[in-house]
Design an enzyme around this catalytic site. Sequence first.
Site, PDB file in Angstrom:
ATOM      1  N   ASN A 152       5.898   3.471  -9.345  1.00 47.82           N
ATOM      2  CA  ASN A 152       5.131   4.606  -9.859  1.00 47.82           C
ATOM      3  C   ASN A 152       5.865   5.948  -9.748  1.00 47.82           C
ATOM      4  OD1 ASN A 152       4.886   4.851  -7.126  1.00 47.82           O
ATOM      5  ND2 ASN A 152       2.657   5.022  -7.073  1.00 47.82           N
ATOM      6  N   ARG A 190       2.938  10.481 -13.210  1.00 45.94           N
ATOM      7  CA  ARG A 190       2.700   9.035 -13.269  1.00 45.94           C
ATOM      8  C   ARG A 190       2.150   8.607 -14.621  1.00 45.94           C
ATOM      9  NH1 ARG A 190       0.612   9.023  -7.109  1.00 45.94           N
ATOM     10  NH2 ARG A 190       2.499   8.266  -6.079  1.00 45.94           N
ATOM     11  N   LYS A 229      11.383   7.924  -7.007  1.00 45.78           N
ATOM     12  CA  LYS A 229      11.611   6.515  -6.659  1.00 45.78           C
ATOM     13  C   LYS A 229      12.657   5.839  -7.575  1.00 45.78           C
ATOM     14  CE  LYS A 229       6.996   5.824  -4.674  1.00 45.78           C
ATOM     15  NZ  LYS A 229       5.834   4.911  -4.624  1.00 45.78           N
ATOM     16  N   HIS A 281       6.566   9.561  -4.849  1.00 43.36           N
ATOM     17  CA  HIS A 281       5.702   9.534  -3.662  1.00 43.36           C
ATOM     18  C   HIS A 281       5.451  10.972  -3.244  1.00 43.36           C
ATOM     19  CE1 HIS A 281       4.231   8.859   0.401  1.00 43.36           C
ATOM     20  NE2 HIS A 281       5.063   9.826   0.758  1.00 43.36           N
ATOM     21  N   PHE A 302       1.177  -5.848  -0.140  1.00 39.15           N
ATOM     22  CA  PHE A 302       2.282  -5.433  -1.008  1.00 39.15           C
ATOM     23  C   PHE A 302       3.451  -4.837  -0.230  1.00 39.15           C
ATOM     24  CE2 PHE A 302      -0.914  -1.992  -0.981  1.00 39.15           C
ATOM     25  CZ  PHE A 302      -0.158  -0.934  -0.497  1.00 39.15           C
ATOM     26  N   GLU A 333       6.802  13.026   7.510  1.00 43.89           N
ATOM     27  CA  GLU A 333       7.667  12.495   6.445  1.00 43.89           C
ATOM     28  C   GLU A 333       8.890  13.389   6.235  1.00 43.89           C
ATOM     29  OE1 GLU A 333       4.277   9.971   4.008  1.00 43.89           O
ATOM     30  OE2 GLU A 333       5.086  11.777   3.081  1.00 43.89           O
TER      31      GLU A 333
HETATM   32  P1  CMP Z   1       3.218   5.809  -2.401  1.00 42.55           P
HETATM   33  O1  CMP Z   1       2.552   7.113  -2.635  1.00 42.55           O
HETATM   34  O2  CMP Z   1       4.680   5.791  -2.309  1.00 42.55           O
HETATM   35  O3  CMP Z   1       2.610   5.159  -1.066  1.00 42.55           O
HETATM   36  C1  CMP Z   1       2.476   3.773  -0.882  1.00 42.55           C
HETATM   37  C2  CMP Z   1       2.884   2.991  -2.077  1.00 42.55           C
HETATM   38  O4  CMP Z   1       2.466   1.651  -2.102  1.00 42.55           O
HETATM   39  C3  CMP Z   1       2.230   3.591  -3.306  1.00 42.55           C
HETATM   40  O5  CMP Z   1       2.803   4.834  -3.588  1.00 42.55           O
HETATM   41  C4  CMP Z   1       2.456   2.513  -4.330  1.00 42.55           C
HETATM   42  O6  CMP Z   1       3.690   2.628  -4.994  1.00 42.55           O
HETATM   43  C5  CMP Z   1       2.469   1.270  -3.463  1.00 42.55           C
HETATM   44  N1  CMP Z   1       1.283   0.487  -3.748  1.00 42.55           N
HETATM   45  C6  CMP Z   1       0.008   0.867  -3.565  1.00 42.55           C
HETATM   46  N2  CMP Z   1      -0.823  -0.117  -3.961  1.00 42.55           N
HETATM   47  C7  CMP Z   1      -0.045  -1.124  -4.403  1.00 42.55           C
HETATM   48  C8  CMP Z   1      -0.306  -2.403  -4.926  1.00 42.55           C
HETATM   49  N3  CMP Z   1      -1.559  -2.851  -5.093  1.00 42.55           N
HETATM   50  N4  CMP Z   1       0.741  -3.167  -5.269  1.00 42.55           N
HETATM   51  C9  CMP Z   1       2.012  -2.718  -5.090  1.00 42.55           C
HETATM   52  N5  CMP Z   1       2.315  -1.497  -4.593  1.00 42.55           N
HETATM   53  C10 CMP Z   1       1.302  -0.724  -4.257  1.00 42.55           C
END
Ligand code: CMP
Length: 140
Positions: free
Chosen positions: A114, A104, A11, A117, A59, A128
């Site tokens: 984070n 992470r 990311k 993904h 979010f 995907e």
């Molecule tokens: P990812 O695995 O990319 O899939 C969905 C993403 O949403 C997740 O990782 C996080 O980066 C994001 N995400 C999940 N929960 C939250 C949250 N509470 N606030 C902001 N981003 C979030």
Amino acid sequence: MALERTFSIIKPDATRRNLTGKIIAKFEEGGLRVVASRRIHMTRRQAESFYGVHRERPFFGELVDFMISGPVVVQVLEGENAIARNREIMGATDPSKADAGTIRAEFAESIGENSVHGSDAPETARQEIAHFFSEADIVG
Ligand code: CMP
């Protein structure tokens, strides 16, 4: 267990901090092979479509804004049990809950930013991967 493929994104928080190599090393040390890879800057449309399942989440807007805030590396990872293995190597979504040694735990800045993904199930992995790669792009 048969060889499996999963989809991975490095990311914008990680590309910005020049962590691409360190993150790929974690996948490789963990037994996964990068069989397709491309560095791209996602369009808003691509990010909204990719994260469509989260459209109703509070979010969602923040997530899309973040994912288009800089370059990402989209990848296909291959290995035994690759979907579960990748999730182990990444660690929990919330870095404060991620096991020591995971990507992470070491690199993520917050639950939103984070660093990586990874697909959560075989059908999601197929969908995907197809978002970004054709079969001819994947070289095992
Ligand atoms: P990812 O695995 O990319 O899939 C969905 C993403 O949403 C997740 O990782 C996080 O980066 C994001 N995400 C999940 N929960 C939250 C949250 N509470 N606030 C902001 N981003 C979030």
